[in-house]
Design an enzyme around this catalytic site. Structure first.
Site, PDB file in Angstrom:
ATOM      1  CD  GLU A 124      -2.971   1.405   0.977  1.00 17.18           C
ATOM      2  OE1 GLU A 124      -3.618   0.360   0.887  1.00 17.18           O
ATOM      3  OE2 GLU A 124      -3.382   2.506   0.611  1.00 17.18           O
ATOM      4  CG  ASP A 125       1.097   3.264   3.097  1.00 22.47           C
ATOM      5  OD1 ASP A 125       0.373   4.046   2.488  1.00 22.47           O
ATOM      6  OD2 ASP A 125       0.726   2.621   4.096  1.00 22.47           O
TER       7      ASP A 125
END
Ligand code: MN
Length: 504
Positions: A77-78
């Site tokens: 995700e990040d």
């Protein structure tokens, strides 16, 4: 500060045997590297968040794969990592968990657009959540651990985000934790959200409570040796006697019911006594009542009749010295563990027996109340077509709101939202029974069909074969399950009668 030793020793403390512990080392350095140049809003290294999430999972007694997935949960995700890379490095199972959490994670950071869009997004995210719940409960456990740390560091975010995330946590994640039997987590999440949602009230509590807490603790400390010697005299094996201070969020809810009068709060600080066996629990209850007389109507046997979420314990409130009223909670170690960790505890236990695969493990737990609830949630979602705010509202009322538990004449516990009626009760058991309801008895007496049921009510439905539901019921039923069944049945009947009429 993150430390691999700390993580491994937490994991080992809860489960001695775990042949895959090496994978945690690998996940640790992998995630640390991916996030090395990233910072959180608070300015601390991003990896701290991954570490704290994994540490929580280790403390819940979950296995190496889940802990590893916790470390890796934000790498896709990040971070700058792909799903395939995770799969190659850590295998299918861990990659599946990381992917599940990543998919859920999308909605948290979505900015507001117009209102309708927002509601639709929210509804879609609920659906994702329900799907994840029924597909693999471990994904939700990781998400809950992730949310716990995000709440602990919420101060670093801008105020409008703080409020939104706190509300979501209070209404959804805390309720979810509660429904999964994770009482400690539910309380902690509520407490973390509380100051953001009830600023003034929180300030008031801060000003008024600590002194009261101290006063109570010093009073209870004086009672402790008296209790100890009484239990020893009765040959009861004591594991632990401790004080449990009531959490601010639940204290506030209770104070509001009593016009903010502290004298009405008997469990501001309560005793918790942990003993060896169930027999000892009852013996302890007797010993306490021998010392001090109980308040009538306040003895609760949740061992014989557990709460809908599976909670077991004995509770009693007694008049102590100086007529001070004190609450006791008495339970075994296993009950305590289950009360605090709920489904996570069962998960850890069942893993120690050689149920290796996820499906097998799940099957071995199929009767668990938490899993029955998840199944109901899934079925409900499948037949609910709309996804606007009607969906969200009925989800909140049907599944996440305060619950009552009523009982069938055979003793089965039926779990319903507050305000539910005998008609809701009937439909919860079976749609046929709902349709054919003509009356109801509560605790042996005939009652109107719109009566609000209370916890502990024994409900008997009177039925007549071939009977159809009444349109009037739509005015008072509480659950959308009942509403949908009634609506569908009325529509079906009117189509049939039109059809017959047309043929003539
Ligand atoms: Mn995260």
């Amino acid at each position: 500060m993150p430390s691999i030793e700390k993580l491994i020793s937490a994991a080992r403390k809860k489960r001695q045997t775990d042949d895959k512990i090496n994978i945690v080392f690998k996940a640790y350095s992998f995630a640390e590297k991916i996030h090395q140049n990233q910072k959180r809003k608070s300015g601390e290294p991003y990896f701290n968040h991954c570490f704290e999430t994994a540490l929580t999972l280790a403390n819940w007694g979950l296995d190496s794969e889940v802990i590893s997935a916790g470390l890796l949960h934000d790498t896709v995700e990040d971070g700058s990592c792909s799903f395939d890379k995770i799969k190659k490095e850590f295998g299918e199972d861990i990659a599946f968990l990381v992917d599940g959490v990543t998919k859920l994670g999308h909605f948290k950071y979505r900015e507001k657009t117009d209102k309708k869009e927002e509601v639709k997004t929210l509804a879609e995210n609920f659906k994702k959540l329900i799907l994840a719940l029924s597909e693999d409960i471990r994904v939700i456990l990781i998400k809950l651990a992730d949310r716990l740390h995000n709440m602990k560091t919420l101060r670093a975010l801008p105020p409008n985000k703080q409020k939104r995330i706190a509300l979501e946590t209070y209404e959804i994640y805390a309720s979810l934790a509660y429904r999964l039997g994770m009482m400690n987590l539910a309380g902690e999440l509520e407490d973390l959200a509380f100051p953001y949602l009830y600023e003034k009230e929180y300030a008031w509590l801060l000003q008024n409570v600590p002194e009261k807490y101290e006063e109570r603790v010093s009073f209870l400390s004086r009672l402790k040796p008296i209790i100890e010697s009484e239990l020893v005299k009765n040959n009861i094996e004591i594991r632990e006697i401790s004080f449990r201070a009531k959490r601010y969020s639940s204290l506030y809810k209770k104070l509001k019911r009593y016009e903010m009068n502290f004298d009405q709060i008997h469990d501001l600080v309560a005793f918790r006594i942990i003993v060896e066996t169930i027999e000892d629990c009852y013996k302890t209850l007797g010993a306490i009542h021998h010392l001090w007389p109980p308040l009538p109507g306040r003895i609760k046997d949740y061992i014989a009749l557990p709460k809908p979420n599976g909670y077991q314990s004995l509770h009693t409130t007694v008049f102590c010295a100086d007529n001070k009223v004190t609450e006791f909670q008495i339970r075994t170690e296993q009950m305590n563990e289950e009360a605090e960790l709920g489904i996570a505890a069962h998960w850890a236990y069942s893993e120690n027996k050689d149920t290796k695969s996820y499906a097998k493990k799940l099957a071995s737990m199929a009767d668990r109340k938490e899993l029955v609830w998840i199944k109901q949630l899934r079925e409900w979602q499948e037949h609910f077509e709309e996804s606007g705010d009607k969906f969200i509202n009925s989800l909140k009322v049907d599944f996440f709101k305060d619950r009552i538990f009523s009982v069938t004449p055979k003793g089965d516990v039926i779990d319903l939202p507050v305000g539910a009626t005998p008609v809701d009760f009937a439909y919860r058991i079976h749609s046929e029974l709902g349709h054919e309801t003509i009356g109801a008895k509560v605790n042996g007496r005939i009652v109107p069909l719109d009566k609000n049921l209370q916890s502990g009510d024994v409900v008997e439905i009177l039925r007549q074969k071939g009977k159809s539901p009444s349109r009037d019921w739509l005015k008072f039923v509480k659950t959308s399950m009942a509403r949908d069944h009634i609506g569908n049945e009325i529509r079906k009947k009117s189509v049939i009668s039109k059809f017959i009429w047309n043929k003539k």
